[in-house]
Design a protein around this motif. Structure first.
Motif, PDB file in Angstrom:
ATOM      1  N   GLU A   1       0.833  -1.208   0.000  1.00 51.18           N
ATOM      2  CA  GLU A   1       0.000   0.000   0.000  1.00 51.18           C
ATOM      3  C   GLU A   1       0.868   1.259   0.000  1.00 51.18           C
ATOM      4  O   GLU A   1       0.536   2.253  -0.662  1.00 51.18           O
ATOM      5  CB  GLU A   1      -0.926  -0.013   1.218  1.00 51.18           C
ATOM      6  CG  GLU A   1      -2.042  -1.035   1.120  1.00 51.18           C
ATOM      7  CD  GLU A   1      -2.810  -1.217   2.426  1.00 51.18           C
ATOM      8  OE1 GLU A   1      -4.040  -1.215   2.372  1.00 51.18           O
ATOM      9  OE2 GLU A   1      -2.158  -1.360   3.486  1.00 51.18           O
ATOM     10  N   LEU A   2       1.981   1.216   0.726  1.00 56.52           N
ATOM     11  CA  LEU A   2       2.895   2.361   0.711  1.00 56.52           C
ATOM     12  C   LEU A   2       3.486   2.557  -0.685  1.00 56.52           C
ATOM     13  O   LEU A   2       3.625   3.696  -1.157  1.00 56.52           O
ATOM     14  CB  LEU A   2       4.005   2.150   1.738  1.00 56.52           C
ATOM     15  CG  LEU A   2       3.570   2.162   3.207  1.00 56.52           C
ATOM     16  CD1 LEU A   2       4.721   1.721   4.103  1.00 56.52           C
ATOM     17  CD2 LEU A   2       3.069   3.545   3.617  1.00 56.52           C
ATOM     18  N   ASP A   3       3.824   1.459  -1.346  1.00 52.30           N
ATOM     19  CA  ASP A   3       4.365   1.528  -2.703  1.00 52.30           C
ATOM     20  C   ASP A   3       3.339   2.112  -3.662  1.00 52.30           C
ATOM     21  O   ASP A   3       3.662   2.962  -4.508  1.00 52.30           O
ATOM     22  CB  ASP A   3       4.784   0.130  -3.156  1.00 52.30           C
ATOM     23  CG  ASP A   3       5.496   0.128  -4.492  1.00 52.30           C
ATOM     24  OD1 ASP A   3       6.668   0.554  -4.533  1.00 52.30           O
ATOM     25  OD2 ASP A   3       4.879  -0.283  -5.496  1.00 52.30           O
ATOM     26  N   ALA A   4       2.081   1.675  -3.535  1.00 49.45           N
ATOM     27  CA  ALA A   4       1.019   2.181  -4.413  1.00 49.45           C
ATOM     28  C   ALA A   4       0.808   3.678  -4.197  1.00 49.45           C
ATOM     29  O   ALA A   4       0.605   4.439  -5.165  1.00 49.45           O
ATOM     30  CB  ALA A   4      -0.278   1.407  -4.161  1.00 49.45           C
ATOM     31  N   LEU A   5       0.847   4.121  -2.935  1.00 44.94           N
ATOM     32  CA  LEU A   5       0.718   5.553  -2.638  1.00 44.94           C
ATOM     33  C   LEU A   5       1.869   6.327  -3.267  1.00 44.94           C
ATOM     34  O   LEU A   5       1.668   7.390  -3.878  1.00 44.94           O
ATOM     35  CB  LEU A   5       0.692   5.760  -1.124  1.00 44.94           C
ATOM     36  CG  LEU A   5       0.717   7.222  -0.648  1.00 44.94           C
ATOM     37  CD1 LEU A   5      -0.481   7.996  -1.178  1.00 44.94           C
ATOM     38  CD2 LEU A   5       0.768   7.278   0.891  1.00 44.94           C
ATOM     39  N   ALA A   6       3.090   5.801  -3.135  1.00 40.87           N
ATOM     40  CA  ALA A   6       4.245   6.477  -3.734  1.00 40.87           C
ATOM     41  C   ALA A   6       4.072   6.619  -5.238  1.00 40.87           C
ATOM     42  O   ALA A   6       4.379   7.679  -5.813  1.00 40.87           O
ATOM     43  CB  ALA A   6       5.515   5.687  -3.413  1.00 40.87           C
ATOM     44  N   GLU A   7       3.564   5.577  -5.891  1.00 37.86           N
ATOM     45  CA  GLU A   7       3.387   5.631  -7.345  1.00 37.86           C
ATOM     46  C   GLU A   7       2.361   6.694  -7.743  1.00 37.86           C
ATOM     47  O   GLU A   7       2.562   7.438  -8.712  1.00 37.86           O
ATOM     48  CB  GLU A   7       2.967   4.255  -7.868  1.00 37.86           C
ATOM     49  CG  GLU A   7       3.061   4.138  -9.377  1.00 37.86           C
ATOM     50  CD  GLU A   7       3.359   2.726  -9.842  1.00 37.86           C
ATOM     51  OE1 GLU A   7       4.042   2.595 -10.868  1.00 37.86           O
ATOM     52  OE2 GLU A   7       2.915   1.764  -9.193  1.00 37.86           O
TER      53      GLU A   7
END
Length: 252
Positions: free
Chosen positions: A41-47
């Motif tokens: 989820e953190l990766d998706a937010l960063a993207e």
């Protein structure tokens, strides 16, 4: 040895923009770190945030890396792959290592975020690692040397009973994510290449609670401490200017 590229004023202006974007996105990611949140989820937010800023990921696809964020938890030192199943719990140390490319120039930064309340020992590790980066930045004056940077990190953390990871180093940065020179987090003061105005370096202490030794898991990315003890990681992109160091990935 490959020559070190000195950046022009126009290139430095673009690197300031890239660094600002990295800092702003890391600020948002840090706010999102909480028990129950997955590293995916953190990766998706960063993207999502990268797209809003009109930048692109420095990491995704780099030598095949699958994420935009290196998401490493606890004994994972660096290059952790975001995972839907890896949910944070109170007491974890979440390492957010993140970079972008903006108008052809890279910015790169990392920070270790405690998840909820952590043990005093874990907090001491985080504090020592953060402080060691600040000690390194202080010595990044024109005329000083690469060895002064590593010595500043090593002497600070070892005096507090921690160890410096030697398998990974900081690096030059600019039109490429990794440029010459290498910037070890250990070394002898007064040794190595002289620091000159126009150099831009990514300095990134990785500090372990126990042994400095690490191993890479079967995913061929995630580096972990061999003894299973905690690790912390901080990084900034730093310009050597005539006036001294300027941190490009810190909120001004």
């Amino acid at each position: 040895m490959n020559p070190v590229e000195l950046k022009s004023p126009d290139e430095i202006a673009l690197m300031r923009d890239a660094g600002r974007i990295v800092c702003e996105i890391l600020d948002e990611l840090e706010k999102a770190v909480a028990p129950g949140v997955s590293t995916w989820e953190l990766d998706a937010l960063a993207e999502q945030l990268i797209a809003k800023k009109g930048a692109r990921s420095a990491f995704k696809g780099y030598h095949g890396f699958p994420g935009v964020l290196c998401a490493s938890v606890n004994q994972e030192v660096v290059h952790g792959i975001p995972d839907r199943k890896r949910r944070l719990v109170a007491g974890d140390l979440m390492k957010l290592d993140f970079g972008v490319v903006y108008r052809g120039f890279f910015g790169d930064s990392a920070r270790t975020v405690p998840v909820g309340k952590v043990t005093p020992e874990a907090q001491a590790l985080v504090d020592a690692t953060r402080q060691s980066l600040e000690k390194a930045i202080q010595v990044m004056q024109p005329g000083n040397r690469i060895g002064d940077i590593g010595h500043a990190v090593q002497s600070h953390v070892e005096a507090r009973g921690f160890s410096v990871v030697r398998d990974f180093t900081g690096h030059g940065i600019g039109r490429k994510l990794h440029e010459p020179p290498q910037v070890p987090n250990y070394g002898q003061a007064g040794s190595g290449m002289k620091l000159r105005p126009g150099m831009v370096l990514a300095v990134e202490p990785m500090v372990n609670q126990g042994t400095p030794d690490v191993e890479v898991l079967e995913d061929e990315w995630t580096a972990v401490t061999v003894d299973g003890k905690l690790s912390a990681h901080f990084e900034h992109t730093i310009l050597i200017s005539e006036r001294g160091p300027e941190v490009l990935t810190r909120r001004r």
